[in-house]
Write a protein that holds these residues in place. Structure first.
Motif, short mmCIF file in Angstrom:
data_model
loop_
_atom_site.label_atom_id
_atom_site.label_comp_id
_atom_site.label_asym_id
_atom_site.label_seq_id
_atom_site.Cartn_x
_atom_site.Cartn_y
_atom_site.Cartn_z
N LYS A 51 28.25 59.40 57.66
CA LYS A 51 29.28 58.98 56.71
C LYS A 51 30.64 59.08 57.39
CE LYS A 51 31.14 60.31 52.15
NZ LYS A 51 30.97 61.30 51.04
N PHE A 52 31.44 58.01 57.26
CA PHE A 52 32.76 57.93 57.88
C PHE A 52 33.79 57.49 56.84
CE2 PHE A 52 29.61 56.88 61.13
CZ PHE A 52 30.02 57.62 62.23
N THR A 53 35.06 57.73 57.14
CA THR A 53 36.11 57.09 56.38
C THR A 53 36.16 55.61 56.76
OG1 THR A 53 37.81 57.48 58.05
CG2 THR A 53 37.46 59.23 56.42
N ALA A 54 36.95 54.85 56.02
CA ALA A 54 37.03 53.41 56.28
C ALA A 54 37.68 53.08 57.62
CB ALA A 54 37.79 52.71 55.15
N ASP A 55 38.37 54.05 58.23
CA ASP A 55 38.93 53.81 59.56
C ASP A 55 38.17 54.54 60.65
OD1 ASP A 55 39.74 56.35 58.91
OD2 ASP A 55 41.88 56.00 59.24
N GLY A 56 36.96 55.07 60.31
CA GLY A 56 36.06 55.57 61.34
C GLY A 56 36.10 57.05 61.61
N LYS A 57 36.76 57.83 60.78
CA LYS A 57 36.76 59.28 60.97
C LYS A 57 35.44 59.87 60.44
CE LYS A 57 41.76 60.00 60.93
NZ LYS A 57 42.12 58.57 60.86
N PHE A 58 34.79 60.68 61.25
CA PHE A 58 33.52 61.29 60.88
C PHE A 58 33.70 62.24 59.70
CE2 PHE A 58 30.68 64.97 61.18
CZ PHE A 58 29.44 64.36 61.11
N ILE A 59 32.78 62.15 58.70
CA ILE A 59 32.80 63.05 57.55
C ILE A 59 31.59 63.98 57.58
CG2 ILE A 59 32.75 63.23 55.03
CD1 ILE A 59 34.13 60.49 54.94
N THR A 60 30.39 63.41 57.60
CA THR A 60 29.18 64.24 57.60
C THR A 60 28.00 63.39 58.05
OG1 THR A 60 27.87 65.81 56.29
CG2 THR A 60 28.51 63.77 55.19
N LYS A 61 26.87 64.04 58.26
CA LYS A 61 25.64 63.33 58.60
C LYS A 61 24.47 64.14 58.10
CE LYS A 61 25.22 65.36 63.25
NZ LYS A 61 25.23 65.08 64.71
N GLY A 121 35.43 51.82 48.36
CA GLY A 121 35.89 51.23 49.61
C GLY A 121 36.45 52.24 50.59
N ASN A 122 36.27 53.54 50.27
CA ASN A 122 36.86 54.59 51.10
C ASN A 122 35.90 55.14 52.15
OD1 ASN A 122 39.34 54.56 49.73
ND2 ASN A 122 38.52 55.88 48.13
N ASN A 123 34.61 54.96 51.96
CA ASN A 123 33.63 55.59 52.83
C ASN A 123 32.61 54.58 53.34
OD1 ASN A 123 34.55 58.40 52.48
ND2 ASN A 123 33.88 58.09 50.37
N VAL A 124 32.18 54.78 54.58
CA VAL A 124 31.24 53.90 55.26
C VAL A 124 30.00 54.71 55.62
CG1 VAL A 124 30.88 52.40 57.25
CG2 VAL A 124 33.16 52.57 56.22
N TYR A 125 28.84 54.24 55.19
CA TYR A 125 27.57 54.90 55.49
C TYR A 125 26.81 54.05 56.50
CZ TYR A 125 28.48 57.65 51.27
OH TYR A 125 29.05 58.47 50.33
N VAL A 126 26.25 54.72 57.51
CA VAL A 126 25.55 54.03 58.58
C VAL A 126 24.13 54.56 58.70
CG1 VAL A 126 25.53 53.46 61.03
CG2 VAL A 126 27.72 53.71 59.84
N ALA A 127 23.13 53.67 58.64
CA ALA A 127 21.73 54.03 58.88
C ALA A 127 21.47 53.90 60.37
CB ALA A 127 20.80 53.11 58.09
N PHE A 133 36.68 44.12 60.91
CA PHE A 133 37.42 42.89 61.07
C PHE A 133 38.07 42.49 59.74
CE2 PHE A 133 33.76 42.83 63.89
CZ PHE A 133 34.27 42.41 65.11
N THR A 134 39.08 41.63 59.79
CA THR A 134 39.55 40.97 58.58
C THR A 134 38.50 39.95 58.15
OG1 THR A 134 40.65 39.14 59.72
CG2 THR A 134 41.93 41.18 59.44
N SER A 165 36.25 46.12 49.27
CA SER A 165 36.92 45.47 48.15
C SER A 165 38.16 44.69 48.58
CB SER A 165 37.30 46.52 47.10
OG SER A 165 38.11 47.53 47.68
N SER A 166 38.67 44.97 49.77
CA SER A 166 39.82 44.23 50.30
C SER A 166 39.41 43.03 51.12
CB SER A 166 40.68 45.17 51.16
OG SER A 166 41.18 46.24 50.39
N GLY A 167 38.11 42.83 51.31
CA GLY A 167 37.61 41.70 52.07
C GLY A 167 37.42 41.98 53.54
N ASN A 168 37.68 43.22 53.99
CA ASN A 168 37.43 43.56 55.38
C ASN A 168 35.93 43.63 55.64
OD1 ASN A 168 40.23 43.93 56.08
ND2 ASN A 168 40.14 45.85 54.95
N LEU A 169 35.52 43.18 56.81
CA LEU A 169 34.11 43.13 57.18
C LEU A 169 33.81 44.20 58.22
CD1 LEU A 169 31.92 40.04 57.75
CD2 LEU A 169 31.96 41.82 59.51
N TYR A 170 32.71 44.92 57.99
CA TYR A 170 32.23 45.95 58.91
C TYR A 170 30.89 45.51 59.48
CZ TYR A 170 35.60 48.84 56.33
OH TYR A 170 36.73 49.35 55.72
#
Length: 209
Positions: free
Chosen positions: A76-86, A61-67, A29-30, A12-17
């Motif tokens: 599942k990670f936080t937006a700055d890459g901290k591992f949460i679960t899998k 915008g707080n969590n990042v999911y990766v297939a 990235f910005t 939501s802030s326009g940052n690209l993953y």
């Protein structure tokens, strides 16, 4: 730098993953392309990645999911890459995957995975608890041949690229078939193995053919 980037999303802030598949990592990235951070290395431990194929940011915008195709799982990670679960493993049982191609989160924070090799969609809570599944191999309504990518419109209707059937199918969030369109060919509205799809704020649908 990137090696075979296969999926991107924007928060939501326009940052690209970016899912940096060949380097087994995620990069952030910005919206002008300035590097912010990255995480991941090749492996199967928590926070490590093997062929991260696609990525989705939740509505907050707080969590990042990766297939992750190489480890047959979702991380599942936080937006700055901290591992949460899998969750996930290789197979065809509930919560197992063969080539999870994509991951998508709806407005209620429910997670959907097109299970490419098992020809089905699986639905989970945001912590990975299995909820439901639908789809079998075939060409009828609600069947799939290698479902690739999911997108949602503003009403939370689900659009799925049904790659080897050369079409797009639409479902409700509970997996009820709504409609479909497309056939194999190069004419307008025809496809040859469509993969990625997105829906804009006006409801227009874009398909990478």
């Amino acid at each position: 730098q990137l090696n075979s980037p296969t999926g991107i999303d924007v928060d939501s802030s326009g940052n690209l993953y970016a899912a940096d598949d060949g380097n087994s990592r995620i990069q952030k990235f910005t919206n002008n392309g300035d590097f912010i951070t990255m995480w991941g290395s090749k492996g199967s431990k928590n926070g490590q990645l093997d062929r991260p194929h696609d990525i989705d940011i939740d509505p907050s915008g707080n969590n990042v999911y990766v297939a992750e195709q190489g480890n047959f799982q979702i991380q599942k990670f936080t937006a700055d890459g901290k591992f949460i679960t899998k969750w996930g493993s290789d197979g065809s049982g509930d919560g197992q995957f063969i080539q999870p191609w994509d991951v998508a989160v709806d407005s209620d924070d429910i997670v959907y995975v097109p299970d490419y090799g098992n020809n089905r969609i699986q639905k989970f809570t945001n912590n990975g608890e299995f909820i439901a599944k639908w789809g079998t191999e075939g060409e009828s309504n609600g069947q799939f041949k290698q479902p690739a990518v999911i997108a949602f419109d503003s009403a939370d209707r689900m659009y799925v690229t049904d790659s080897e059937n050369h079409r797009v199918q639409i479902f409700s969030k509970d997996g009820t078939f709504i409609t479909k369109w497309g056939s194999e060919g190069s004419g307008d509205g025809q496809f040859s193995k469509p993969e990625s799809i997105t829906v804009d704020s006006l409801g227009y649908i874009y398909v990478a053919d």
